[in-house]
Design an enzyme around this catalytic site. Structure first.
Site, mmCIF file in Angstrom:
data_model
loop_
_atom_site.group_PDB
_atom_site.id
_atom_site.type_symbol
_atom_site.label_atom_id
_atom_site.label_comp_id
_atom_site.label_asym_id
_atom_site.label_seq_id
_atom_site.Cartn_x
_atom_site.Cartn_y
_atom_site.Cartn_z
ATOM 1 N N SER A 98 94.339 3.775 72.915
ATOM 2 C CA SER A 98 93.402 3.274 73.834
ATOM 3 C C SER A 98 93.056 1.471 73.048
ATOM 4 O O SER A 98 93.635 0.766 72.806
ATOM 5 C CB SER A 98 92.379 3.950 73.557
ATOM 6 O OG SER A 98 92.198 3.623 72.230
ATOM 7 N N LYS A 133 88.381 -3.630 83.623
ATOM 8 C CA LYS A 133 88.246 -2.515 82.834
ATOM 9 C C LYS A 133 87.863 -1.585 83.815
ATOM 10 O O LYS A 133 86.079 -1.315 84.247
ATOM 11 C CB LYS A 133 86.856 -2.591 81.817
ATOM 12 C CG LYS A 133 87.911 -1.239 81.108
ATOM 13 C CD LYS A 133 87.809 -1.435 79.547
ATOM 14 C CE LYS A 133 87.387 -0.314 79.007
ATOM 15 N NZ LYS A 133 87.838 1.607 79.363
HETATM 16 S S1 IVH Z 1 95.407 -0.859 79.581
HETATM 17 C C1 IVH Z 1 97.538 0.218 75.461
HETATM 18 N N1 IVH Z 1 94.029 -2.031 81.030
HETATM 19 O O1 IVH Z 1 90.367 1.776 78.917
HETATM 20 C C2 IVH Z 1 96.357 0.611 76.064
HETATM 21 N N2 IVH Z 1 93.709 0.190 80.123
HETATM 22 O O2 IVH Z 1 90.678 2.328 76.036
HETATM 23 C C3 IVH Z 1 96.456 0.841 77.599
HETATM 24 N N3 IVH Z 1 91.318 1.341 81.297
HETATM 25 O O3 IVH Z 1 91.944 5.313 78.929
HETATM 26 C C4 IVH Z 1 95.037 0.057 78.233
HETATM 27 N N4 IVH Z 1 90.958 -0.235 82.685
HETATM 28 O O4 IVH Z 1 91.483 4.136 80.857
HETATM 29 C C5 IVH Z 1 93.916 -1.551 80.936
HETATM 30 N N5 IVH Z 1 92.735 -2.797 83.076
HETATM 31 C C6 IVH Z 1 92.304 -1.459 82.216
HETATM 32 C C7 IVH Z 1 92.312 -0.790 82.316
HETATM 33 C C8 IVH Z 1 92.067 -0.085 80.605
HETATM 34 C C9 IVH Z 1 90.933 0.725 82.691
HETATM 35 C C10 IVH Z 1 90.984 2.347 80.050
HETATM 36 C C11 IVH Z 1 91.578 3.278 80.023
HETATM 37 C C12 IVH Z 1 92.417 3.347 78.650
HETATM 38 C C13 IVH Z 1 91.614 3.066 78.491
HETATM 39 C C14 IVH Z 1 91.538 2.205 76.993
#
Ligand code: IVH
Length: 689
Positions: A98, A133
């Site tokens: 996360s 996000k």
């Molecule tokens: S990168 C190593 N990019 O946020 C981390 N996550 O807190 C990889 N999420 O469970 C995550 N938009 O569901 C990433 N552009 C984005 C995102 C994203 C939404 C969510 C995802 C994840 C949570 C992480």
């Protein structure tokens, strides 16, 4: 096998000699896949939906008769089918971790400082990739030799649930990658979400069926993904945006996050258009603010933006701390939903008499402000939601939108509450509250003359920014002027004297003079503003503009017949009738005359027939910096020539007017084959009229 059964069927290549059935099946699959790509990824369909459905049914029929022709990447599998007893577990090859969250600018600045320290480049700016996000669910998609084979939810990050059949129904996802030499294994990571429009449609359908509605698009996406019957998921219009990678075998990893997304896009895997690569922390904060402003207009929900160090080698150097990367942070927006209790339910009366139930709430901090009232929209809505005094409710305040009550939390309902009943009489003037057959809204029947609330609303509208823009003449002042019977109609504003104003609460001579000056200044206006200010039902800003350009003067508009009104852009029978009804009332005609007599004037408008104007019925998008015209000037020119200006490029865009530093809008225009004009060409087209 010979293609006799299916010979002569429609499709661009139909009629060819003796196509074998396997060839036919493959061609149909290829054509359907290409059309799906044109529709979902390029947003530029090349055949009508009915034609697509026909090809689809042909392939379905073919596969039903010859099951040996079925393949795992066939688009027919997208309609769902198998009902699972339960989801099986999937072990992620690479853990799905996360992100750490930040809320304040300082959190971002500290993140950037730590990253520079970690990379030992204290004096240099880091190159960051910024993504949105998305407010959906994280998912891992596995492609084996380019073919979609498995999808799993994030679960606890190490083990998720197998939702392959449900994910297969997402039409924007390729079942086979568009790529010459696909990797042996590719784990694509991204978010499954539901667009706002699809969410609204789904809830409408749920309502029609008497089924439970979803509270927000995220819940709807989660509920749809967790269906054991993929046929249900297939009807739910889910989407996917890629933002990461898990396992990759037999292919070179791109060197940066942005290059990864570009690679995905080239293979037909959807990525979001709203992204950027920037240098240094201040640019991150700029992007955050720009997106925050755009947030409400986006077709999907987001809860912030994600900053990632762009270069993968630098990401590797920074690594992870516990379960989150050191190279990325989510910069979240203030929460848009919160829980609070309903202290009371009152009704408000608007300028058209519309009765709006409003919940008085225990103060709660949501969407960045403290909220004490929230709208319950109308009688139907309050009954459907069954919101009661004493309830704990979810309150939502999205952007600048009026706060609303989303739902009551039934588990927390105290004993002895009662269902809300709309009053029968207007709380302001005592007139009956009536409901017209064709409307969901209950209205006070008192009208302007009897009902002070309607009068106040109308006067406030008259003075508002998009109408006569009378600065300083706000709600509280109008309230007093009406309550003290100093002002009854808008024409009375222009008879106000210094003393009458200075006597009012919270006014002094100076502020009274300011109001008088603002009133004087408001006399120089434009015809569209004046028409809009009258508050004719169904005549908003844009219709007022069209009416002004068509009729060019007030007398002509007041005398217009239904036939003439129907000629105007976007004016249908309802709007035409409303205008005729308004001017059939001698009171309104007298009001217009008095206002003009008090000195309100506007520049002469060149009358034009908008239906033959060069941009009639066309939508144009402006992008980049034009050599001589400002945005406003270019927009005004387009409108003067019958066109509308839109903010984003779609298949409905007629022209894109591009200047220097035009960005993604220009690319999109090229992709969709939309004609691009320079400023010079725009001017030439307008002058040719
Ligand atoms: S990168 C190593 N990019 O946020 C981390 N996550 O807190 C990889 N999420 O469970 C995550 N938009 O569901 C990433 N552009 C984005 C995102 C994203 C939404 C969510 C995802 C994840 C949570 C992480």
């Amino acid at each position: 096998m010979q293609n006799d059964l299916f010979a002569g069927n429609a499709g661009p290549q139909a009629g060819r000699e003796q196509e074998s059935l396997p060839d036919l099946a493959q061609r149909l699959r290829r054509e359907l896949t290409q059309h799906g790509y044109n529709y979902y990824t390029l947003d530029a369909p090349t055949i009508p939906d009915a034609e697509y459905d026909k090809l689809f049914q042909q392939l379905q029929a073919l596969e039903a008769q010859y099951p040996e022709l079925k393949t795992t990447d066939s688009p027919t599998l997208r309609v769902g089918g198998m009902i699972l007893p339960e989801f099986s577990q999937v072990q992620h090859a690479v853990a799905m971790l996360s992100l750490n969250n930040g809320f304040e600018d300082d959190d971002v600045i500290a993140f950037d400082r730590r990253a520079r320290e970690g990379l030992e480049i204290i004096d240099q700016d880091i190159e960051y990739a910024i993504d949105l996000k998305f407010d959906g669910l994280a998912i891992n998609l596995r492609y084996v030799n380019g073919v979609f084979t498995q999808a799993a939810t994030r679960g606890d990050g190490y083990t998720g649930e197998d939702v392959t059949e449900n994910i297969r129904t997402i039409r924007s996802l390729p079942l086979r990658l568009r790529c010459e030499k696909p990797p042996a294994i590719l784990d694509v990571r991204g978010e499954v979400l539901m667009f706002k429009a699809d969410f609204d449609k789904l809830n409408q359908r749920q309502r029609d069926l008497g089924a439970k509605e979803f509270a927000n698009p995220r819940n709807a996406a989660a509920g749809s993904l967790r269906q054991l019957d993929s046929k249900i998921t297939a009807q739910r219009s889910l989407r996917f945006f890629a933002y990461g990678i898990g396992l990759l075998e037999d292919a070179d990893l791109p060197t940066s996050h942005r290059a990864l997304l570009d690679w995905y896009q080239s293979m037909g895997i959807p990525t979001c258009e709203e992204k950027a690569v920037v240098n240094g922390a201040p640019a991150l904060l700029d992007f955050y603010r720009r997106i925050q402003e755009k947030r409400a207009q986006l077709p999907y929900e987001i809860d912030g933006v994600v900053y990632k160090v762009n270069r993968f080698d630098q990401q590797a150097t920074l690594g992870f701390v516990s379960r989150a990367p050191r190279f990325a942070i989510a910069h979240k927006f203030p929460a848009e939903e919160a829980l609070t209790t309903v202290l009371d339910i009152e009704v408000q009366v608007g300028r058209t008499g519309a009765i709006t139930p409003v919940a008085r709430l225990a103060p709660v901090f949501v969407g960045g402000v403290t909220v004490t009232n929230a709208t319950l929209h109308n009688e139907e809505e309050i009954q459907r939601k069954d919101v009661r005094v004493g309830d704990t409710v979810i309150v939502r305040r999205a952007g600048d939108v009026i706060p609303e009550v989303v739902a009551s939390v039934l588990e927390k309902r105290p004993e002895q509450t009662s269902v809300f009943v709309l009053p029968k009489q207007c709380p302001i003037c005592g007139s009956d509250i009536v409901k017209l057959e064709d409307e969901a809204i209950a209205r006070c029947s008192g009208g302007w003359i009897k009902c002070a609330a309607q009068r106040k609303g109308g006067l406030f509208h008259f003075a508002s920014r998009k109408a006569l823009n009378i600065e300083g003449l706000g709600e509280q002042l109008i309230e007093q002027l009406v309550d003290k019977n100093v002002v009854t109609t808008a024409a009375d504003f222009y008879k106000l004297g210094l003393m009458a104003l200075a006597e009012l609460d919270r006014m002094a001579e100076k502020s009274a003079q300011n109001v008088l000056d603002a009133l004087e200044a408001s006399k120089s206006t434009t015809l569209p503003r004046f028409i809009y200010a009258l508050g004719i039902r169904h005549v908003g800003e844009s219709t007022a503009k069209d009416l002004a350009l068509t009729f060019a003067d007030m007398e002509a508009l007041m005398a217009a017949t239904e036939e003439q009104l129907l000629q105007v852009n976007d004016v249908g029978p309802v709007v035409a009738q409303s205008i005729i009804r308004f001017f059939a009332d001698p009171f309104n005609v007298e009001l217009v005359r008095q206002l003009i007599a008090s000195g309100i004037h506007w520049p002469v408008i060149e009358k034009m027939d908008l239906s033959t104007a060069i941009f009639a019925g066309k939508t144009l998008v402006l992008t980049g910096t034009l050599p001589t015209l400002s945005r406003e000037q270019a927009g005004a020119l387009i409108e003067k020539n019958g066109g509308k200006v839109a903010g984003s490029v779609s298949k409905k865009t007629s022209y894109v007017v591009a200047g220097e530093d035009a960005g993604s809008k220009l690319l999109k225009a090229r992709e969709l084959g939309v004609t691009v004009l320079s400023e010079e060409e725009l001017l030439a087209l307008c002058n040719a009229q």
